[in-house]
Design an enzyme around this catalytic site. Structure first.
Site, short mmCIF file in Angstrom:
data_model
loop_
_atom_site.label_atom_id
_atom_site.label_comp_id
_atom_site.label_asym_id
_atom_site.label_seq_id
_atom_site.Cartn_x
_atom_site.Cartn_y
_atom_site.Cartn_z
N THR A 87 0.82 -1.22 0.00
CA THR A 87 0.00 0.00 0.00
C THR A 87 0.85 1.27 0.00
O THR A 87 1.83 1.36 0.74
CB THR A 87 -0.92 0.05 1.24
OG1 THR A 87 -1.76 -1.08 1.19
CG2 THR A 87 -1.77 1.31 1.26
N GLY A 145 -9.48 -5.40 0.90
CA GLY A 145 -8.77 -4.94 2.10
C GLY A 145 -9.33 -3.61 2.58
O GLY A 145 -10.44 -3.20 2.23
N THR A 168 -1.62 1.16 6.52
CA THR A 168 -1.05 0.06 5.74
C THR A 168 -0.99 -1.16 6.63
O THR A 168 -1.11 -1.07 7.85
CB THR A 168 0.35 0.44 5.20
OG1 THR A 168 0.81 -0.62 4.35
CG2 THR A 168 1.35 0.65 6.30
N GLY A 169 -0.81 -2.31 6.02
CA GLY A 169 -0.72 -3.55 6.80
C GLY A 169 -1.93 -4.43 6.57
O GLY A 169 -2.58 -4.35 5.52
N GLY A 186 -5.27 -5.42 6.22
CA GLY A 186 -6.50 -4.66 6.05
C GLY A 186 -7.62 -5.16 6.94
O GLY A 186 -8.46 -4.37 7.39
N1 ASP Z 1 -3.67 -2.75 3.57
C1 ASP Z 1 -3.53 -3.56 2.37
C2 ASP Z 1 -4.61 -4.61 2.34
O1 ASP Z 1 -4.95 -5.16 3.38
C3 ASP Z 1 -2.22 -4.23 2.26
C4 ASP Z 1 -1.05 -3.30 2.32
O2 ASP Z 1 -0.84 -2.57 3.28
O3 ASP Z 1 -0.27 -3.31 1.36
O4 ASP Z 1 -5.06 -4.92 1.27
#
Ligand code: ASP
Length: 229
Positions: free
Chosen positions: A83, A113, A134-135, A137
């Protein structure tokens, strides 16, 4: 999401190189705020976005390798997600934000997500502040993370305190659900109307970039889980 609370999002959109631009077109050129799947693709094509094959040789090779075990367990902090979230305060004092991702690698088809869900992966209130995440989701959606961060700032918390409190809520719910904290990663960044900013994440490994009059700085976000330190 802009300073007038105009919003646009797409999810499960395949074959389009820059889905974030389709999200902007949803915001600017439709009466809706969220298009998904085939409808989002048809809309993108109608707006002149080219349909492309985005599979590169390296990804295909890695995927074939993964197929040997097909172990579906999103892992924290390895290069399986991507993300990019941006929140900005312009020279007129207006806040806006955007985020884009291809989501977790090898996710189930149809999985959505946090990033396209306004309030979860991104939120902007031009009176108060902006936040993006981010992280994992799933954990961000569970607490409607970025809306929470902005509401905490509305209650008087600094961006840093707001990010820390949102992460604390994820930690509490993870424990409540008997899941391991080591298995999850979520990071928030936040910016308020005065230009103060903050960031916090569950565990080590989250960096964010700040751009202002002094230039660009890459900053390691502080984190909760300090195992063995
Ligand atoms: N937050 C994004 C998801 O869960 C993943 C990411 O942080 O790259 O799709």
């Amino acid at each position: 999401m802009d300073e007038f609370s105009n919003i646009g999002a797409v999810a499960c959109l395949e074959h389009i190189k820059h889905p974030i631009s389709v999200a902007r077109a949803v915001m600017e050129n439709t009466p809706h705020v969220f298009l998904v799947g085939e409808g989002a693709l048809n809309f993108a094509l109608s707006q002149g976005f080219p349909k492309e094959n985005l599979l590169v040789a390296d990804s295909e090779k890695e995927w074939k390798e993964w197929l040997k075990t097909s172990n579906y367990k999103p892992v924290a902090n390895i290069e399986n997600h991507d993300t990019i979230g941006m929140i900005a305060l312009d020279k007129h004092g207006n806040l806006s934000g955007a985020c884009t991702t291809s989501g977790l690698a090898y996710k189930m088809h149809g999985r959505v997500g946090d990033s396209p869900i306004i309030g979860a992966g991104l939120y902007v209130d031009n009176e108060i502040g902006a936040a993006t995440a981010t992280g994992h989701g799933e954990e961000v959606i569970r607490i409607v993370g970025c809306h929470l961060v902005v509401e905490l700032m509305r209650q008087g918390k600094s961006p840093q305190q707001a990010c820390e409190e949102a992460v604390a809520r994820i930690i509490r719910l993870t424990k409540l659900r008997n899941k391991k904290l080591e298995d999850i990663q979520v990071g928030f960044i936040a910016l308020n109307k005065s230009g103060e900013y903050g960031a916090y994440c569950v565990q080590n490994g989250f960096q964010f970039a700040k751009h202002d009059h002094s230039g660009n700085t890459l900053i390691d976000a502080n984190y909760f889980l300090k195992v063995g330190e």
